[in-house]
Write a protein that holds these residues in place. Structure first.
Motif, PDB file in Angstrom:
ATOM      1  N   ARG A 175      25.248  34.049  -2.250  1.00  0.00           N
ATOM      2  CA  ARG A 175      24.940  33.073  -1.199  1.00  0.00           C
ATOM      3  C   ARG A 175      23.551  33.259  -0.579  1.00  0.00           C
ATOM      4  NH1 ARG A 175      28.923  36.496   0.273  1.00  0.00           N
ATOM      5  NH2 ARG A 175      28.834  37.694   2.216  1.00  0.00           N
ATOM      6  N   TYR A 176      22.950  34.419  -0.731  1.00  0.00           N
ATOM      7  CA  TYR A 176      21.614  34.619  -0.177  1.00  0.00           C
ATOM      8  C   TYR A 176      20.522  34.633  -1.247  1.00  0.00           C
ATOM      9  CZ  TYR A 176      24.090  35.734   4.099  1.00  0.00           C
ATOM     10  OH  TYR A 176      24.907  35.669   5.211  1.00  0.00           O
ATOM     11  N   ALA A 177      20.895  34.418  -2.501  1.00  0.00           N
ATOM     12  CA  ALA A 177      19.881  34.354  -3.557  1.00  0.00           C
ATOM     13  C   ALA A 177      19.001  33.137  -3.352  1.00  0.00           C
ATOM     14  CB  ALA A 177      20.549  34.289  -4.934  1.00  0.00           C
TER      15      ALA A 177
ATOM     16  N   GLN B 164      16.450  37.105   3.786  1.00  0.00           N
ATOM     17  CA  GLN B 164      16.967  38.263   3.064  1.00  0.00           C
ATOM     18  C   GLN B 164      16.696  39.563   3.818  1.00  0.00           C
ATOM     19  OE1 GLN B 164      15.033  37.570  -0.685  1.00  0.00           O
ATOM     20  NE2 GLN B 164      16.672  36.258  -1.452  1.00  0.00           N
ATOM     21  N   ARG B 165      15.539  39.678   4.443  1.00  0.00           N
ATOM     22  CA  ARG B 165      15.249  40.871   5.250  1.00  0.00           C
ATOM     23  C   ARG B 165      16.210  40.964   6.439  1.00  0.00           C
ATOM     24  NH1 ARG B 165      10.400  43.827   5.063  1.00  0.00           N
ATOM     25  NH2 ARG B 165       9.183  43.362   3.189  1.00  0.00           N
TER      26      ARG B 165
ATOM     27  N   LEU C   8      12.956  40.915  -2.290  1.00  0.00           N
ATOM     28  CA  LEU C   8      14.377  41.247  -2.216  1.00  0.00           C
ATOM     29  C   LEU C   8      15.265  40.311  -3.028  1.00  0.00           C
ATOM     30  CD1 LEU C   8      14.517  41.938   1.627  1.00  0.00           C
ATOM     31  CD2 LEU C   8      14.666  43.655  -0.191  1.00  0.00           C
ATOM     32  N   ASP C   9      14.676  39.306  -3.676  1.00  0.00           N
ATOM     33  CA  ASP C   9      15.526  38.310  -4.331  1.00  0.00           C
ATOM     34  C   ASP C   9      16.312  38.890  -5.501  1.00  0.00           C
ATOM     35  OD1 ASP C   9      16.322  35.506  -4.067  1.00  0.00           O
ATOM     36  OD2 ASP C   9      15.597  35.336  -6.127  1.00  0.00           O
TER      37      ASP C   9
ATOM     38  N   SER D  52      24.677  49.037  -1.286  1.00  0.00           N
ATOM     39  CA  SER D  52      25.377  48.590  -0.079  1.00  0.00           C
ATOM     40  C   SER D  52      25.341  47.069   0.034  1.00  0.00           C
ATOM     41  CB  SER D  52      24.746  49.228   1.160  1.00  0.00           C
ATOM     42  OG  SER D  52      25.001  50.618   1.193  1.00  0.00           O
ATOM     43  N   VAL D  53      24.224  46.472  -0.370  1.00  0.00           N
ATOM     44  CA  VAL D  53      24.139  45.004  -0.375  1.00  0.00           C
ATOM     45  C   VAL D  53      25.156  44.425  -1.350  1.00  0.00           C
ATOM     46  CG1 VAL D  53      22.667  43.020  -0.920  1.00  0.00           C
ATOM     47  CG2 VAL D  53      21.714  44.983   0.322  1.00  0.00           C
TER      48      VAL D  53
END
Length: 205
Positions: A6-8, A15-16, A162-163, A54-55
């Motif tokens: 969902r955050y891609a 993302q940060r 971060l992607d 953890s992500v």
């Protein structure tokens, strides 16, 4: 889109923010970050698997610490490059992190170029900071680190963005001859997180 993605593609500011929320919600990671402050480690960073795993756990609904073997802590002190100086820091850290339910591996990044060629058979550049090490990780996905500042703010370091992490994508980094490490770590990760997509090492490197 699958829920874990969902955050891609949502952009680095989002993302940060989400990454910091995940870290702050993880008591073990916060215990390590706070312990680093207590130890006064110069240029200290919590990096690698403890963060990106953890992500993946948080977004895929797995239990915290699933697949996390240790917490890698880097610092940078080029004032004394001896093994003895680093070992003294490692022993102090072992006492401080004795109650943390993960091994905490502490290493001086100013010394890596001295032992890396002997251990891995390939040259390694002399670093100028802890964050610079991230540029030489075998996979761009793994190149992420965090530090808790003295005022409580959290600094995030991610030279490749971060992607990849939020897209559950393991992408190679050909800065060094690290093909074996990229492939081996990716294979191990897929055993725990089968949602991962692994980008092959480029054949022309």
């Amino acid at each position: 889109m699958s829920e874990h993605l969902r955050y891609a593609g949502t952009g680095e500011p989002t993302q940060r923010r989400v990454l910091e929320e995940i870290i702050r919600a993880q008591p073990v990671l916060m215990a390590v970050l706070e312990g680093m402050l207590d130890l006064g480690l110069p240029d200290g960073l919590l990096c690698s698997g403890a963060i990106y795993n953890s992500v993946w756990n948080a977004l895929s609904g797995r239990r915290a610490l699933t697949g996390i073997k240790d917490a890698d802590v880097a610092y940078f002190d080029d004032g004394d490059l001896s093994y003895e100086a680093e070992d003294a820091v490692i022993r102090r850290a072992a006492i401080r992190f004795a109650e943390v339910p993960l091994p905490v591996e502490v290493r001086n990044q100013a010394r890596v170029h001295l032992w890396f060629p002997q251990k891995f058979g390939t040259p390694y550049p002399q670093l100028r900071s802890s964050a610079e090490m991230l540029r030489y990780f075998a996979s761009k996905t793994h190149a992420v680190a965090a530090r808790l500042e003295t005022d409580g703010r959290m600094s995030i370091f991610a030279p490749f963005g971060l992607d990849d992490i939020f897209a559950f994508r393991v992408t190679p980094n050909a800065a060094l001859d690290n093909r074996h490490t990229h492939e081996a770590k990716a294979a191990r990760s897929r055993l725990v997180w089968p949602e991962l997509t692994v980008v092959p090492w480029p054949d022309d490197v």
